[in-house]
Scaffold this motif. Structure first.
Motif, PDB file in Angstrom:
ATOM      1  N   ALA A 115       0.852  -1.188   0.000  1.00 52.29           N
ATOM      2  CA  ALA A 115       0.000   0.000   0.000  1.00 52.29           C
ATOM      3  C   ALA A 115       0.883   1.231   0.000  1.00 52.29           C
ATOM      4  O   ALA A 115       1.976   1.228   0.571  1.00 52.29           O
ATOM      5  CB  ALA A 115      -0.897   0.003   1.230  1.00 52.29           C
ATOM      6  N   TYR A 116       0.401   2.280  -0.637  1.00 53.18           N
ATOM      7  CA  TYR A 116       1.082   3.565  -0.580  1.00 53.18           C
ATOM      8  C   TYR A 116       0.614   4.288   0.671  1.00 53.18           C
ATOM      9  O   TYR A 116      -0.588   4.384   0.931  1.00 53.18           O
ATOM     10  CB  TYR A 116       0.786   4.402  -1.818  1.00 53.18           C
ATOM     11  CG  TYR A 116       1.414   3.862  -3.075  1.00 53.18           C
ATOM     12  CD1 TYR A 116       2.797   3.870  -3.230  1.00 53.18           C
ATOM     13  CD2 TYR A 116       0.643   3.341  -4.107  1.00 53.18           C
ATOM     14  CE1 TYR A 116       3.391   3.376  -4.386  1.00 53.18           C
ATOM     15  CE2 TYR A 116       1.235   2.851  -5.264  1.00 53.18           C
ATOM     16  CZ  TYR A 116       2.600   2.870  -5.393  1.00 53.18           C
ATOM     17  OH  TYR A 116       3.183   2.375  -6.524  1.00 53.18           O
ATOM     18  N   THR A 117       1.564   4.793   1.455  1.00 54.42           N
ATOM     19  CA  THR A 117       1.238   5.554   2.662  1.00 54.42           C
ATOM     20  C   THR A 117       1.964   6.886   2.593  1.00 54.42           C
ATOM     21  O   THR A 117       2.804   7.105   1.710  1.00 54.42           O
ATOM     22  CB  THR A 117       1.694   4.804   3.936  1.00 54.42           C
ATOM     23  OG1 THR A 117       3.124   4.851   4.029  1.00 54.42           O
ATOM     24  CG2 THR A 117       1.221   3.353   3.935  1.00 54.42           C
ATOM     25  N   GLU A 118       1.689   7.754   3.542  1.00 55.32           N
ATOM     26  CA  GLU A 118       2.380   9.051   3.555  1.00 55.32           C
ATOM     27  C   GLU A 118       3.866   8.887   3.825  1.00 55.32           C
ATOM     28  O   GLU A 118       4.656   9.775   3.525  1.00 55.32           O
ATOM     29  CB  GLU A 118       1.743   9.993   4.572  1.00 55.32           C
ATOM     30  CG  GLU A 118       1.762   9.486   5.992  1.00 55.32           C
ATOM     31  CD  GLU A 118       0.973  10.383   6.942  1.00 55.32           C
ATOM     32  OE1 GLU A 118       1.431  10.526   8.084  1.00 55.32           O
ATOM     33  OE2 GLU A 118      -0.071  10.915   6.533  1.00 55.32           O
TER      34      GLU A 118
END
Length: 192
Positions: A115-118
């Motif tokens: 997943a892409y996260t900050e």
């Protein structure tokens, strides 16, 4: 509890393959239920149809898009089912075989395996282990010209598998006995 191993072989050679021999012995040493994935039966490369399907939300995909992702879904299910991945990788021209790269492209999916996260990408397949058997004719594993081992460690970490062990039989063409002795010692040292 019996563990499940996903045993992947990427060597184009069916007979006389160092990595196939090593992965067979690793799987035997670790024990458990084995899921086999032999990459000599070539996987398709991702294409525009696949990419568009992958970036379409699951509840909005057409039947054709679901069909385009069906093999990817199967490959990911194999990883999810496994506690340990045992991957045999010959070093071809300083890197991984194209068949293994095709597998990586099919299993590295945003929202599914990472997943892409900050804070950047986060792997979603945590709590698993990978044992990678690498063999090379002349490339020293870990050297500046080894573009396989670092890539594989990165990909495993990218999908959440940070417990990665490398069993190397490198520079087989220079000194086969030494290379195989080192690999055999690595297999013997593996904790089941």
């Amino acid at each position: 509890m019996t563990k499940t191993l996903l045993h992947i072989d990427a060597s184009a050679r069916l007979a006389g393959s160092t990595t196939r021999d090593l992965t067979g012995r690793i799987a035997e040493k670790l024990g458990g239920t084995v899921i086999r994935r032999d990459l000599t039966n070539a996987l398709p490369h991702i294409d525009e149809t696949w990419v568009n399907a992958n970036f379409t939300p699951a509840d909005q995909r057409s039947d054709a898009q679901n069909a385009a992702l069906a093999l990817s879904d199967i490959l990911i299910a194999e990883i999810k089912e496994a506690d340990v991945l045992v991957i045999g990788v010959p070093v071809y021209n300083f890197g991984v075989p194209a068949a293994l790269k095709a597998w990586v492209d099919l299993i590295a999916r945003a929202g599914v395996t990472f997943a892409y996260t900050e804070n950047g990408p986060k792997g979603l397949l945590e709590g698993k282990r990978a044992v990678i058997a690498l063999a090379s004719g002349g490339t020293e594993i870990g050297s500046d010209i080894d573009f396989a081992s670092g890539y594989l460690r990165h990909i495993m970490g990218f999908i959440g598998i940070t417990d990665v062990q490398i069993i190397a039989a490198d520079r087989v063409m220079a000194d086969a006995d030494k290379a195989l002795d080192k690999a055999n010692a690595g297999i013997e040292a593996l904790a089941a």
